[in-house]
Design a protein around this motif. Structure first.
Motif, PDB file in Angstrom:
ATOM      1  N   GLY A 276      -5.134 -29.183  -0.494  1.00 55.57           N
ATOM      2  CA  GLY A 276      -6.050 -29.472  -1.574  1.00 55.57           C
ATOM      3  C   GLY A 276      -7.169 -28.499  -1.799  1.00 55.57           C
ATOM      4  O   GLY A 276      -8.027 -28.752  -2.621  1.00 55.57           O
TER       5      GLY A 276
ATOM      6  N   CYS B 196      -7.445 -24.835  -5.728  1.00 57.47           N
ATOM      7  CA  CYS B 196      -7.872 -26.222  -5.667  1.00 57.47           C
ATOM      8  C   CYS B 196      -9.257 -26.426  -6.234  1.00 57.47           C
ATOM      9  O   CYS B 196     -10.160 -25.646  -5.992  1.00 57.47           O
ATOM     10  CB  CYS B 196      -7.861 -26.696  -4.241  1.00 57.47           C
ATOM     11  SG  CYS B 196      -8.587 -28.311  -4.083  1.00 57.47           S
TER      12      CYS B 196
ATOM     13  N   VAL C 144      -2.630 -23.114  -4.500  1.00 55.30           N
ATOM     14  CA  VAL C 144      -3.720 -23.684  -3.719  1.00 55.30           C
ATOM     15  C   VAL C 144      -4.744 -22.587  -3.474  1.00 55.30           C
ATOM     16  O   VAL C 144      -5.931 -22.751  -3.688  1.00 55.30           O
ATOM     17  CB  VAL C 144      -3.190 -24.237  -2.384  1.00 55.30           C
ATOM     18  CG1 VAL C 144      -4.332 -24.683  -1.499  1.00 55.30           C
ATOM     19  CG2 VAL C 144      -2.232 -25.383  -2.642  1.00 55.30           C
TER      20      VAL C 144
ATOM     21  N   GLN D 264      -5.447 -27.849 -10.066  1.00 54.05           N
ATOM     22  CA  GLN D 264      -5.265 -26.521  -9.492  1.00 54.05           C
ATOM     23  C   GLN D 264      -5.398 -25.449 -10.570  1.00 54.05           C
ATOM     24  O   GLN D 264      -5.100 -24.279 -10.339  1.00 54.05           O
ATOM     25  CB  GLN D 264      -3.927 -26.460  -8.751  1.00 54.05           C
ATOM     26  CG  GLN D 264      -4.019 -27.196  -7.408  1.00 54.05           C
ATOM     27  CD  GLN D 264      -2.695 -27.626  -6.830  1.00 54.05           C
ATOM     28  OE1 GLN D 264      -2.389 -28.804  -6.790  1.00 54.05           O
ATOM     29  NE2 GLN D 264      -1.911 -26.676  -6.382  1.00 54.05           N
TER      30      GLN D 264
END
Lengths: 171, 403
Positions: free
Chosen positions: A16, A135, B149, B228
């Motif tokens: 995350g 993220c 990520v 994201q």
């Protein structure tokens, strides 16, 4: 908290975090800008076109130059690993007055007019806000390295395992 | 399980997730075997991705080619990493790599060859009673992926779920595949690209409720956006839903619906409300053959672009023939009619310009061994680009290995 729960939460935490900007392909941006200084086009651009002019949604991954403008360039010889191919492709695009978004203004003229050749919405290219990827948990801390976050996640896992070893288990 | 072993297993899983690189499996043609529900074989209730233990067994018994007489028993090699690593019952593991060699010709230019690492993901799910914790992690060839990520590190899915052990329903929160029509591994199909509902990288964060009954499976998702991608203006918010009924053995018929809004559309870069509503069906009239159909109505309302809502469509017809177990011959035809193509104040089609792109695919897909398959495709398309058409042809060769 059981190790199973800790493991699961750490995987979620790890998946995350961190923000990053998309990798640009600056040589192509520069090439587009330089090309427009070559005859017969003399005015030149006073900005570097954003990556999203060729890459859909600024996704600069491999084989992602799929915007209408990029497809028009590729149909005229643009190769992903050959910077020089952009000159001939742009020249041909200009000669043919290709209008990739069908809004009545040719792609090259759109570049000069600072409008997006991919969309009749004609959003400005210069100063366009580009998407960045990563993220959102660290969105406010853009530039924090992904490695740092992963180090933190691994550190947390190590700490949890060590702490668990120290705590005597109920028999 | 001994405490130390469990700990080692968890650590090993994390290391696998971190340093190795899953396939987005999605084989809707399993309906030929009577499988209409997806959750018997996949952790995702609408299909694709991480396999359950039962799914692993079926991939050995029903998916791959058997040479000689089948033993009738599941091979121990069907387990994770050919059974070498035996995760505890509460833990599902999977890891997959897919490579692509592509020869692409656009317009009159010479064909350009390229090699791509399409997929290098690992996925794990911990099942703790009624709680599920699921995450995938992988590597992309470069930065700038919708599932990124950090840098080239990607996570297509990560979610927390809650549901009973009979799998009749599952509530999930996290980054989830959008429930919409046919879940297909071919993420470049017009129906998947036009609706932005592939299983490659168009997942969104949100809350989803899935139901799986005897004759109905359905999932509805409240979309909070892809967290994201930043800034927030690019995040699409709304809903996506899909439901399929199976009135007869070997026949599934469904409906799908999606409405999202973004302040800055990923493609148009202006405020846009996007609709996709459609019908789909899959039918196996004869076990070796499965037919698929999908038709989606598309609409966009972008006030800065046009005063009125503009409409388009995307369609797919596909046939999957399996003459020998594990060997598939796939033929597809597709169309995509653009929704936004104004010419001044006049729509393109009113100027006699092309608005519909066409595509045809022919592929051979062979599951030649456990955890391994190869696929070769030929694709021909006529793509609308502005007022003109551009012919696009591609040869694709894929190797897919899984653990």
């Amino acid at each position: 908290m059981s190790i199973k729960v800790k493991f699961g939460l750490l995987v979620l935490l790890g998946a995350g975090c961190t923000a990053t900007s998309a990798l640009a392909v600056p040589q192509f941006q520069r090439a587009i800008r330089q090309h427009t200084y070559l005859p017969p086009i003399s005015a030149g651009l006073d900005y570097s076109p954003p990556c999203s002019v060729c890459h859909v949604a600024n996704n600069t991954g491999v084989a992602t130059a799929d915007t209408p403008f990029a497809v028009s360039l590729r149909a005229r010889g643009l190769l992903g690993d050959d910077r020089n191919s952009i000159d001939s492709a742009l020249s041909q695009l200009d000669q043919e007055q290709v209008d990739s978004d069908g809004d009545g203004v040719s792609d090259v003229n759109e570049l000069f007019a600072n409008t997006d050749p991919n969309s009749a919405a004609n959003a400005p290219l210069n100063g366009a806000v580009e998407q960045s990827y990563g993220c959102a948990l660290s969105e406010g801390a853009a530039g924090r390295s992904g490695a740092a976050t992963w180090t933190l996640a691994l550190g947390a896992l190590g700490w949890a395992l060590i702490r668990r070893r120290r705590v005597p288990r109920a028999s | 399980m001994p405490h130390a072993l469990r700990r080692s297993s968890a650590l090993l899983t994390l290391l696998v997730v971190l340093f190795f690189s899953h396939s987005a499996h999605a084989y809707s043609w399993m309906i030929r075997r009577g499988y209409t529900a997806c959750n018997t074989c996949h952790s995702d209730p609408s299909g694709s991705g991480l396999l359950t233990e039962y799914g692993r067994a079926q991939s050995d018994e029903l998916l791959r080619t058997h040479y000689g007489k089948a033993s009738g028993e599941t091979s121990p090699l069907a387990g994770f990493a050919w059974g070498v690593v035996k995760p505890p019952e509460w833990l599902l593991l999977g890891a997959q790599v897919r490579t692509l060699f592509m020869g692409l010709k656009i317009g009159d230019t010479p064909r350009a060859a390229s090699f791509l690492l399409m997929q290098a993901d690992a996925q794990a799910e911990a099942r703790l009673g009624q709680l599920r914790i699921n995450a995938s992690l992988g590597a992309a060839p470069t930065d700038g992926n919708h599932a990124a990520v950090a840098g080239a590190l990607i996570s297509r899915e990560h979610w927390l779920g809650y549901g009973p052990s009979d799998d009749s329903f599952l509530v999930r929160v996290g980054r989830i595949n959008l429930p919409f029509a046919l879940r297909s591994i071919e993420h470049e199909l017009f129906v998947r690209k036009s609706t932005r509902t592939d299983i490659n990288d168009t997942q969104d964060h949100g809350v989803a409720f899935a139901y799986n009954g005897d004759w109905l499976r359905a999932e509805v998702m409240a979309i909070a956006g892809n967290y994201q991608i930043a800034p927030d203006a690019f995040r699409e918010r709304g809903y996506s839903a899909s439901a399929e009924v199976t009135p007869l053995t070997g026949l599934g018929v469904g409906v799908s619906s999606l409405i999202t809004h973004a302040e800055s559309d990923l493609y148009l870069r202006v405020p846009n409300t996007r609709h996709a509503h459609g019908l789909f069906a899959r039918w196996s009239p004869w076990q070796p053959l499965v037919l698929f159909g999908e038709a989606d109505l598309l609409a966009q309302h972008a006030p800065r672009l046009h005063d009125s809502t503009l409409f388009g469509s995307a369609t797919l017809l596909q046939a999957d023939l399996e003459p020998v177990q594990g060997l598939h011959v796939v033929v597809s035809g597709e169309t995509a009619t653009k929704v936004v193509q104004p010419q001044g104040t006049t729509l393109a089609y009113e100027k006699g310009q092309p608005t519909t792109s066409y595509g045809a695919w022919f592929g051979v897909h062979w599951f030649f061994a456990l955890h391994a398959d190869v696929r070769v495709d030929v694709m021909e398309r006529s793509v609308v680009a502005g007022p003109t058409r551009i012919p696009v042809s591609a040869y694709l060769a894929q190797l897919h290995l899984s653990l």
